[in-house]
Write a protein that holds these residues in place. Sequence first.
Motif, short mmCIF file in Angstrom:
data_model
loop_
_atom_site.label_atom_id
_atom_site.label_comp_id
_atom_site.label_asym_id
_atom_site.label_seq_id
_atom_site.Cartn_x
_atom_site.Cartn_y
_atom_site.Cartn_z
N PRO A 108 4.08 10.86 -6.80
CA PRO A 108 5.47 11.02 -6.73
C PRO A 108 6.09 12.28 -5.96
CG PRO A 108 4.70 10.39 -8.72
CD PRO A 108 3.57 10.96 -7.95
N GLY A 109 7.10 12.19 -5.19
CA GLY A 109 7.49 13.43 -4.30
C GLY A 109 7.00 13.06 -2.79
N ILE A 110 5.98 12.12 -2.49
CA ILE A 110 5.46 12.18 -1.10
C ILE A 110 6.67 11.52 -0.48
CG2 ILE A 110 4.67 10.02 -1.34
CD1 ILE A 110 2.21 11.05 0.47
N GLN A 132 0.67 -1.14 0.17
CA GLN A 132 0.00 -0.03 0.02
C GLN A 132 0.79 1.27 0.06
OE1 GLN A 132 -3.38 -0.11 2.78
NE2 GLN A 132 -4.07 -1.86 1.87
N MET A 133 1.95 1.18 0.70
CA MET A 133 2.91 2.43 0.73
C MET A 133 3.39 2.59 -0.82
SD MET A 133 3.80 4.90 2.54
CE MET A 133 3.09 4.34 4.03
N TRP A 134 3.65 1.42 -1.19
CA TRP A 134 4.16 1.71 -2.69
C TRP A 134 3.18 2.17 -3.38
CZ3 TRP A 134 3.56 0.31 -7.76
CH2 TRP A 134 4.50 0.12 -8.58
N GLN A 135 1.93 1.85 -3.50
CA GLN A 135 0.90 2.68 -4.53
C GLN A 135 0.89 3.91 -4.16
OE1 GLN A 135 -0.56 1.24 -6.79
NE2 GLN A 135 -0.03 -0.99 -6.70
N LEU A 136 0.91 4.31 -2.71
CA LEU A 136 0.71 5.74 -2.33
C LEU A 136 1.83 6.60 -3.14
CD1 LEU A 136 -0.86 7.90 -0.33
CD2 LEU A 136 0.98 7.34 1.12
N ALA A 137 3.06 5.84 -3.00
CA ALA A 137 4.09 6.76 -3.65
C ALA A 137 3.92 6.69 -5.25
CB ALA A 137 5.49 6.16 -3.16
N ARG A 138 3.48 5.59 -5.72
CA ARG A 138 3.33 5.57 -7.14
C ARG A 138 2.13 6.72 -7.54
NH1 ARG A 138 -0.20 4.28 -10.80
NH2 ARG A 138 -1.51 3.37 -9.32
N ARG A 139 1.19 6.76 -6.76
CA ARG A 139 0.01 7.66 -7.05
C ARG A 139 0.51 9.07 -6.77
NH1 ARG A 139 -2.86 4.42 -3.96
NH2 ARG A 139 -3.18 5.81 -2.43
N ALA A 155 10.37 2.76 -4.12
CA ALA A 155 9.39 3.54 -5.07
C ALA A 155 10.01 5.08 -5.56
CB ALA A 155 8.20 3.98 -4.18
N ASP A 156 11.09 5.63 -4.90
CA ASP A 156 11.81 6.62 -5.50
C ASP A 156 13.09 6.57 -6.26
OD1 ASP A 156 11.87 9.68 -5.58
OD2 ASP A 156 13.25 9.63 -3.93
N ASN A 157 13.33 5.07 -6.62
CA ASN A 157 14.32 4.85 -7.41
C ASN A 157 14.09 4.47 -8.66
OD1 ASN A 157 16.33 3.12 -8.35
ND2 ASN A 157 17.26 2.87 -6.37
N ALA A 158 14.40 5.39 -9.79
CA ALA A 158 14.18 5.13 -11.11
C ALA A 158 14.86 3.98 -11.71
CB ALA A 158 14.73 6.49 -11.81
N LEU A 159 15.94 3.49 -11.08
CA LEU A 159 16.70 2.46 -11.66
C LEU A 159 15.59 0.92 -11.40
CD1 LEU A 159 19.14 1.04 -13.37
CD2 LEU A 159 20.17 0.83 -10.81
N SER A 160 15.21 1.09 -10.10
CA SER A 160 14.47 -0.13 -9.76
C SER A 160 13.16 -0.11 -10.56
CB SER A 160 14.02 -0.35 -8.42
OG SER A 160 13.30 0.81 -8.10
N ARG A 161 12.50 1.10 -11.08
CA ARG A 161 11.32 1.08 -11.62
C ARG A 161 11.34 0.84 -13.17
NH1 ARG A 161 10.77 6.07 -8.88
NH2 ARG A 161 10.90 6.87 -10.74
N ARG A 162 12.53 0.88 -13.49
CA ARG A 162 12.93 0.45 -15.01
C ARG A 162 12.88 -0.86 -15.47
NH1 ARG A 162 18.73 1.77 -16.96
NH2 ARG A 162 18.14 3.46 -15.76
N TRP A 163 12.73 -1.59 -14.40
CA TRP A 163 12.94 -3.26 -14.50
C TRP A 163 11.55 -3.73 -14.12
CZ3 TRP A 163 16.53 -4.11 -17.65
CH2 TRP A 163 17.68 -3.38 -17.67
N GLN A 164 10.59 -2.84 -13.97
CA GLN A 164 9.21 -3.62 -13.34
C GLN A 164 8.63 -3.79 -14.81
OE1 GLN A 164 8.73 -0.27 -9.82
NE2 GLN A 164 7.03 -0.88 -11.11
N ALA A 165 7.87 -5.05 -14.70
CA ALA A 165 7.06 -5.62 -15.83
C ALA A 165 5.88 -4.84 -15.85
CB ALA A 165 6.87 -7.03 -15.45
N ASP A 166 5.24 -4.49 -14.93
CA ASP A 166 4.07 -3.57 -14.76
C ASP A 166 4.29 -2.33 -13.75
OD1 ASP A 166 1.51 -2.37 -14.34
OD2 ASP A 166 0.49 -4.23 -13.75
#
Length: 192
Positions: A85-87, A76-83, A138-149
């Motif tokens: 960005p900057g929180i 849920q915290m990941w989803q909050l940060a996705r919704r 959630a704030d790491n662009a490198l880790s997000r780059r490898w997400q399938a979804d």
Amino acid sequence: MLNLDQILETAIAQGLDRFSMVAVARELGVTDMALYRYVGSREELYSRAAARAHATYPLPAEQTGWRPHLLEVAEQMWQLARRHPGIERYLLDGPYHPETLQLFSESIARFRAMAPEFTDDQAYVLLSRVVSVTLAAADNALSRRWQADPDEPSELFRWTVRALVDGMVAGLADLPGDGSARALGPESAVSP
């Protein structure tokens, strides 16, 4: 008529990581100086808007155990940060508004009710470190780059949270007892 709620909602809609006083004012059809009757600075507007966005965080539903609860907190915290960005900066650094501190307290109390075998400091450390790692991911662009979804945390993220929880639980006997476990707690940074 302009009010604080409109200002906060506009800043949130524009994005906590990118709004500006000028852009918020323009969207509301006022001068940026009009905003200063409600907030003293962009930083104050960020803090208040982030607190408002955080208030949308739903406390995880009761789980069958504390381990699934921690994993749900991470999701849920990941989803909050996705919704919003900057929180991340607000939730990691503060200063916090009273509503945010209330949510922190409720979250810790809920976890403690599921895990009475942990001391207050142990419960705080387990919960707060899961949140911290989640916000960092959630704030790491490198880790997000490898997400399938991009709308879901990756399996690697989920594995990391499980491994973190397992490692922390295994090392709880070594948790410092000198008060440093809560030294970075939210109570030390409350905004006006």
